[in-house]
Design a protein around this motif. Sequence first.
Motif, PDB file in Angstrom:
ATOM      1  N   LYS A  66       0.813  -1.211   0.000  1.00 25.65           N
ATOM      2  CA  LYS A  66       0.000   0.000   0.000  1.00 25.65           C
ATOM      3  C   LYS A  66       0.849   1.265   0.000  1.00 25.65           C
ATOM      4  CE  LYS A  66      -3.853  -2.055   2.570  1.00 25.65           C
ATOM      5  NZ  LYS A  66      -4.692  -1.953   3.785  1.00 25.65           N
ATOM      6  N   ALA A  67       0.326   2.276  -0.674  1.00 23.93           N
ATOM      7  CA  ALA A  67       0.848   3.633  -0.562  1.00 23.93           C
ATOM      8  C   ALA A  67      -0.347   4.501  -0.175  1.00 23.93           C
ATOM      9  CB  ALA A  67       1.473   4.104  -1.870  1.00 23.93           C
ATOM     10  N   SER A  68      -0.705   4.421   1.112  1.00 25.09           N
ATOM     11  CA  SER A  68      -1.795   5.229   1.649  1.00 25.09           C
ATOM     12  C   SER A  68      -1.202   6.215   2.649  1.00 25.09           C
ATOM     13  CB  SER A  68      -2.846   4.335   2.317  1.00 25.09           C
ATOM     14  OG  SER A  68      -2.315   3.744   3.490  1.00 25.09           O
ATOM     15  N   MET A  69      -2.055   6.980   3.297  1.00 27.58           N
ATOM     16  CA  MET A  69      -1.565   7.992   4.221  1.00 27.58           C
ATOM     17  C   MET A  69      -0.708   7.402   5.332  1.00 27.58           C
ATOM     18  SD  MET A  69      -3.844  10.874   6.166  1.00 27.58           S
ATOM     19  CE  MET A  69      -4.528   9.757   7.396  1.00 27.58           C
ATOM     20  N   ALA A  70      -1.007   6.170   5.728  1.00 27.45           N
ATOM     21  CA  ALA A  70      -0.234   5.541   6.805  1.00 27.45           C
ATOM     22  C   ALA A  70       1.215   5.311   6.396  1.00 27.45           C
ATOM     23  CB  ALA A  70      -0.888   4.220   7.207  1.00 27.45           C
ATOM     24  N   GLU A  71       1.406   4.887   5.146  1.00 23.36           N
ATOM     25  CA  GLU A  71       2.758   4.590   4.659  1.00 23.36           C
ATOM     26  C   GLU A  71       3.429   5.829   4.045  1.00 23.36           C
ATOM     27  OE1 GLU A  71       0.133   1.187   4.775  1.00 23.36           O
ATOM     28  OE2 GLU A  71       0.012   2.933   3.436  1.00 23.36           O
ATOM     29  N   PHE A  72       2.630   6.755   3.555  1.00 18.33           N
ATOM     30  CA  PHE A  72       3.122   7.907   2.787  1.00 18.33           C
ATOM     31  C   PHE A  72       2.399   9.157   3.295  1.00 18.33           C
ATOM     32  CE2 PHE A  72       3.651   9.410  -1.934  1.00 18.33           C
ATOM     33  CZ  PHE A  72       4.596  10.334  -1.536  1.00 18.33           C
ATOM     34  N   PRO A  73       2.879   9.755   4.385  1.00 16.41           N
ATOM     35  CA  PRO A  73       2.156  10.852   5.036  1.00 16.41           C
ATOM     36  C   PRO A  73       1.857  12.047   4.136  1.00 16.41           C
ATOM     37  CG  PRO A  73       3.874  10.017   6.475  1.00 16.41           C
ATOM     38  CD  PRO A  73       4.072   9.351   5.140  1.00 16.41           C
ATOM     39  N   ALA A  74       2.616  12.245   3.078  1.00 15.12           N
ATOM     40  CA  ALA A  74       2.359  13.377   2.178  1.00 15.12           C
ATOM     41  C   ALA A  74       1.002  13.279   1.495  1.00 15.12           C
ATOM     42  CB  ALA A  74       3.464  13.476   1.128  1.00 15.12           C
ATOM     43  N   LEU A  75       0.384  12.099   1.510  1.00 15.94           N
ATOM     44  CA  LEU A  75      -0.933  11.933   0.882  1.00 15.94           C
ATOM     45  C   LEU A  75      -2.057  12.530   1.725  1.00 15.94           C
ATOM     46  CD1 LEU A  75      -0.774   8.271  -0.497  1.00 15.94           C
ATOM     47  CD2 LEU A  75      -0.300  10.413  -1.685  1.00 15.94           C
ATOM     48  N   ASN A  76      -1.797  12.851   2.974  1.00 12.17           N
ATOM     49  CA  ASN A  76      -2.830  13.410   3.847  1.00 12.17           C
ATOM     50  C   ASN A  76      -3.464  14.637   3.191  1.00 12.17           C
ATOM     51  OD1 ASN A  76      -4.481  14.138   5.951  1.00 12.17           O
ATOM     52  ND2 ASN A  76      -2.821  14.697   7.350  1.00 12.17           N
ATOM     53  N   GLY A  77      -4.786  14.587   2.986  1.00 15.18           N
ATOM     54  CA  GLY A  77      -5.504  15.700   2.383  1.00 15.18           C
ATOM     55  C   GLY A  77      -5.523  15.716   0.870  1.00 15.18           C
ATOM     56  N   GLN A  78      -4.844  14.753   0.224  1.00  8.65           N
ATOM     57  CA  GLN A  78      -4.739  14.762  -1.238  1.00  8.65           C
ATOM     58  C   GLN A  78      -5.780  13.871  -1.931  1.00  8.65           C
ATOM     59  OE1 GLN A  78      -2.764  17.055  -2.522  1.00  8.65           O
ATOM     60  NE2 GLN A  78      -2.150  17.549  -0.418  1.00  8.65           N
ATOM     61  N   SER A  79      -6.533  13.109  -1.172  1.00  2.24           N
ATOM     62  CA  SER A  79      -7.635  12.281  -1.708  1.00  2.24           C
ATOM     63  C   SER A  79      -7.177  11.303  -2.788  1.00  2.24           C
ATOM     64  CB  SER A  79      -8.755  13.173  -2.256  1.00  2.24           C
ATOM     65  OG  SER A  79      -9.307  13.967  -1.236  1.00  2.24           O
ATOM     66  N   VAL A  80      -6.025  10.707  -2.579  1.00  3.18           N
ATOM     67  CA  VAL A  80      -5.519   9.714  -3.527  1.00  3.18           C
ATOM     68  C   VAL A  80      -4.613   8.738  -2.798  1.00  3.18           C
ATOM     69  CG1 VAL A  80      -3.473  11.066  -4.199  1.00  3.18           C
ATOM     70  CG2 VAL A  80      -4.452   9.409  -5.811  1.00  3.18           C
ATOM     71  N   SER A  81      -4.609   7.478  -3.258  1.00 10.37           N
ATOM     72  CA  SER A  81      -3.672   6.476  -2.747  1.00 10.37           C
ATOM     73  C   SER A  81      -3.617   5.332  -3.750  1.00 10.37           C
ATOM     74  CB  SER A  81      -4.080   5.963  -1.356  1.00 10.37           C
ATOM     75  OG  SER A  81      -5.371   5.395  -1.386  1.00 10.37           O
ATOM     76  N   TYR A  82      -2.624   4.466  -3.565  1.00 18.46           N
ATOM     77  CA  TYR A  82      -2.409   3.332  -4.463  1.00 18.46           C
ATOM     78  C   TYR A  82      -2.230   2.056  -3.669  1.00 18.46           C
ATOM     79  CZ  TYR A  82      -1.485   5.485  -9.064  1.00 18.46           C
ATOM     80  OH  TYR A  82      -1.595   6.120 -10.269  1.00 18.46           O
ATOM     81  N   ALA A  83      -2.442   0.944  -4.358  1.00 18.57           N
ATOM     82  CA  ALA A  83      -2.076  -0.362  -3.816  1.00 18.57           C
ATOM     83  C   ALA A  83      -1.630  -1.234  -4.976  1.00 18.57           C
ATOM     84  CB  ALA A  83      -3.245  -1.014  -3.087  1.00 18.57           C
ATOM     85  N   VAL A  84      -0.611  -2.036  -4.740  1.00 18.65           N
ATOM     86  CA  VAL A  84      -0.174  -3.024  -5.730  1.00 18.65           C
ATOM     87  C   VAL A  84      -0.560  -4.391  -5.194  1.00 18.65           C
ATOM     88  CG1 VAL A  84       1.793  -4.063  -6.907  1.00 18.65           C
ATOM     89  CG2 VAL A  84       1.717  -1.587  -6.570  1.00 18.65           C
ATOM     90  N   LEU A  85      -1.297  -5.147  -5.999  1.00 20.70           N
ATOM     91  CA  LEU A  85      -1.813  -6.446  -5.592  1.00 20.70           C
ATOM     92  C   LEU A  85      -1.098  -7.548  -6.372  1.00 20.70           C
ATOM     93  CD1 LEU A  85      -4.243  -4.202  -5.624  1.00 20.70           C
ATOM     94  CD2 LEU A  85      -5.643  -6.132  -4.964  1.00 20.70           C
ATOM     95  N   GLN A  86      -0.481  -8.479  -5.653  1.00 17.34           N
ATOM     96  CA  GLN A  86       0.238  -9.590  -6.263  1.00 17.34           C
ATOM     97  C   GLN A  86      -0.506 -10.891  -5.983  1.00 17.34           C
ATOM     98  OE1 GLN A  86       4.050  -8.194  -4.233  1.00 17.34           O
ATOM     99  NE2 GLN A  86       4.860  -8.999  -6.141  1.00 17.34           N
ATOM    100  N   PHE A  87      -0.844 -11.593  -7.059  1.00 17.29           N
ATOM    101  CA  PHE A  87      -1.626 -12.824  -6.964  1.00 17.29           C
ATOM    102  C   PHE A  87      -0.835 -14.008  -7.517  1.00 17.29           C
ATOM    103  CE2 PHE A  87      -4.695  -9.396  -7.372  1.00 17.29           C
ATOM    104  CZ  PHE A  87      -5.754  -9.748  -6.559  1.00 17.29           C
ATOM    105  N   PRO A  88      -0.198 -14.811  -6.680  1.00 18.29           N
ATOM    106  CA  PRO A  88       0.348 -16.081  -7.186  1.00 18.29           C
ATOM    107  C   PRO A  88      -0.792 -16.941  -7.728  1.00 18.29           C
ATOM    108  CG  PRO A  88       1.232 -15.571  -5.012  1.00 18.29           C
ATOM    109  CD  PRO A  88       0.118 -14.604  -5.267  1.00 18.29           C
TER     110      PRO A  88
END
Length: 205
Positions: A66-88
């Motif tokens: 995840k790249a959400s506010m918890a991992e990337f504090p600069a996202l606070n207030g920016q209304s955007v985040s990412y996640a990379v999902l890996q499926f074996p």
Amino acid sequence: MASTKIFLLLAASLAVVQIAVAGDADINTDFVVPSNVSNVDGNFFTFTGMGVLVGGAPPTAFQVLKASMAEFPALNGQSVSYAVLQFPSGTVNPPHTHPRSAELLFLVAGTLQVGVVDTTNKLFTQTLKTGDMFVFPKGLVHFQYNPDSQNAALAISAFGSSNAGTASVPNNVFTPGIDDIILAKSFKTDVATIQKIKAGLAPKH
């Protein structure tokens, strides 16, 4: 009587406004600096947590980075985040919801079976191929599954919130401590079956 009607009208209007702004709150500065950060430079706006994907060994179980506010504090207030999902091969992202955002999934590699259930209990499914996108509306139960027995799948998900939240249906139902009898009656089964499910979801030490 008239004043009561006006009060009710105002209350209803405020409720609509609250629903309309139920996502990330607007900020009145360009960005939000955490109290423990004293020096803001380019590093503050940079996230390097996805670097482990480059040349890294593939996971043996479903994994989310995840790249959400918890991992990337600069996202606070920016209304955007990412996640990379890996499926074996053969792995699933179990039914879950994101209470604060829709999810826009882009399949980078492989094949995925996806599904979303609306509030009328109707299931919408699709088999995605590399390059396809699928949107999961905010708050609705959805899942992803890699049915390919040979190849892994990789997807990137974008969210319209810096903290979309994830509520796992299996975990939320079977792990918080809801009484076995209540669950057995709810699922029209027996307590032994409920206990077996709970044991399967218990953290592995």
